[in-house]
Design an enzyme around this catalytic site. Structure first.
Site, short mmCIF file in Angstrom:
data_model
loop_
_atom_site.label_atom_id
_atom_site.label_comp_id
_atom_site.label_asym_id
_atom_site.label_seq_id
_atom_site.Cartn_x
_atom_site.Cartn_y
_atom_site.Cartn_z
N HIS A 6 21.88 120.96 26.32
CA HIS A 6 22.02 122.34 25.81
C HIS A 6 23.19 122.30 24.86
O HIS A 6 24.32 121.99 25.27
CB HIS A 6 22.29 123.31 26.97
CG HIS A 6 21.20 123.30 27.99
ND1 HIS A 6 20.17 124.21 28.00
CD2 HIS A 6 20.98 122.47 29.04
CE1 HIS A 6 19.37 123.95 29.02
NE2 HIS A 6 19.83 122.90 29.67
N HIS A 40 17.60 116.19 26.96
CA HIS A 40 17.99 117.37 27.74
C HIS A 40 19.48 117.59 27.57
O HIS A 40 20.30 117.08 28.35
CB HIS A 40 17.59 117.15 29.22
CG HIS A 40 17.83 118.35 30.09
ND1 HIS A 40 17.22 118.50 31.33
CD2 HIS A 40 18.60 119.45 29.94
CE1 HIS A 40 17.60 119.63 31.89
NE2 HIS A 40 18.47 120.22 31.06
N GLU A 59 14.90 122.16 39.58
CA GLU A 59 16.33 121.82 39.57
C GLU A 59 16.89 122.30 40.91
O GLU A 59 17.30 121.51 41.76
CB GLU A 59 17.03 122.49 38.38
CG GLU A 59 18.55 122.23 38.32
CD GLU A 59 19.25 122.95 37.17
OE1 GLU A 59 18.65 123.87 36.58
OE2 GLU A 59 20.41 122.60 36.87
N ASP A 84 22.69 117.17 29.95
CA ASP A 84 22.55 118.60 30.28
C ASP A 84 23.61 119.46 29.58
O ASP A 84 23.34 120.06 28.56
CB ASP A 84 22.54 118.82 31.79
CG ASP A 84 21.83 120.11 32.21
OD1 ASP A 84 21.24 120.79 31.36
OD2 ASP A 84 21.84 120.43 33.44
N1 ADE Z 1 21.33 126.23 30.87
C1 ADE Z 1 22.23 125.28 30.60
N2 ADE Z 1 22.20 124.33 31.53
C2 ADE Z 1 21.23 124.68 32.41
C3 ADE Z 1 20.71 124.10 33.59
N3 ADE Z 1 21.18 122.95 34.09
N4 ADE Z 1 19.74 124.75 34.25
C4 ADE Z 1 19.27 125.90 33.78
N5 ADE Z 1 19.71 126.49 32.67
C5 ADE Z 1 20.69 125.87 31.99
ZN ZN Z 2 19.34 122.01 31.45
#
Ligand code: ADE
Ligand code: ZN
Length: 326
Positions: free
Chosen positions: A18, A16, A199, A277
């Site tokens: 991005h 996970h 989340e 993340d």
């Molecule tokens: N895009 C990048 N990080 C994110 C996150 N923590 N939650 C949702 N979309 C994202």
């Molecule tokens: Zn994320």
């Protein structure tokens, strides 16, 4: 050995991350200069000072603005290569990188530019760093399902360059079922399926990610503990949760690392993993997440082995590749 040393040295998978969230302020400024893009911040320091978030949306606004410096294929390569070098230093042997094509195609950048740049960095990582890296295309959930379907069509010429699809961006008000048709189509195409759920959003969003989208993993999922029946379902089907401790604190999901519910999720028998993340925005990469979370919550070496094993079990690698690492 000391626990931090074990945490840092153990081979692990990151599931996970991005890739646009790995864009460090220094690289944002370097790319802005290279591409003649002007930024509303005077320097690296004042940009970094803007990284004070109150919730997911307050982060997303600045994260999408940061991505506006990515123009050429080489920019996408440089961003991913920088992350993969850091991942190698953290003993990440397998990484599944999320990318947000709509953030770029909406600015007139070609899908091909994005995918080819990222994929070339993944290829070089295997050859030069020994890191096995793959791509997962994420749909932005604040946009329409029609936009997601059009994005999938644009990506199909590059079908062999990504292994799956995910769902990210603003969670509240955008439940998984909004994307039922596009995920059904991706399933027919044989793509792996994941989605951010739970989340900030309620357990109901985790249920519909599982039952409507048929996802194989839940990204975050930390709100699951509010629903005992859901916890039982996640345990029974061994659905992995890709938990991101630094993220949860920076986006005010939890007040501090000590309040993370990682230990409870593990104790409930869930296939939990630790991930970074958006490491450039949340104060650290994967090993920083491991070391500081363990220090704050009192997790032990036993938990460390479980989390490392879970990261491989939850990954989309072949059995043969897994056997080599374990
Ligand atoms: N895009 C990048 N990080 C994110 C996150 N923590 N939650 C949702 N979309 C994202
Ligand atoms: Zn994320």
């Amino acid at each position: 050995a000391r626990l931090p040393e074990l945490l840092r040295r153990m081979p692990k998978a990151e599931l996970h991350i991005h890739i646009e969230g790995s864009l460090e302020p220094e690289l944002i400024f370097a790319l802005a200069q290279r591409n003649g893009v002007s930024l509303p911040y005077a320097d690296v320091e004042s940009l970094r000072q803007a990284y004070a978030f109150t919730n997911l949306q307050s982060f997303l606004d600045i994260y999408y603005a940061g991505a506006s410096v990515l123009i050429q294929e080489q920019d996408f390569y440089d961003m991913a290569w920088a992350y993969l070098q850091r991942a190698a230093a953290d003993h990440v042997v397998h990484a599944e990188l999320f990318f947000d094509p709509q953030t770029h195609t909406a600015r007139g950048i070609a899908m091909e530019t994005v995918v080819r740049g990222l994929h070339r960095a993944c290829s070089d990582a295997k050859a030069q760093l020994g890191v096995d890296a793959t791509l997962i295309l994420c749909f932005l959930r604040h946009l329409s399902e029609e936009d997601a379907l059009a994005t999938l069509e644009q990506a199909l010429p590059f079908r062999d360059l990504f292994i799956g699809v995910g769902l990210d961006s603003s969670e509240l008000g955008h439940p998984p079922e909004k994307f039922a048709r596009v995920f059904a189509r991706c399933r027919e195409l044989g793509l792996h399926l994941v989605a951010h759920a739970g989340e900030e959003g309620p357990p109901a969003y985790i249920w519909s990610a599982l039952d409507v989208l048929n996802v194989q993993r839940i990204d975050h999922g930390v709100q699951a503990l509010k629903d005992p029946a859901l916890v039982q379902r996640l345990a029974q089907d061994r659905i992995p949760l890709t938990v991101c401790p630094f993220s949860n604190v920076k986006l005010c999901v939890f007040p501090d690392l000590a309040s993370s519910n990682l230990a409870q999720l593990l104790d409930a028998g869930l296939a939990v993993t630790i991930n970074s993340d958006d490491p450039a925005y949340f104060g650290g990469y994967l090993n920083d997440n491991f070391v500081q979370t363990f220090a704050a919550t009192g997790l032990t070496a036993h938990h460390a082995y479980t989390l490392a094993r879970n990261s491989f079990e939850a990954s989309f690698v072949t059995e043969a590749q897994r056997h080599d690492w374990e």
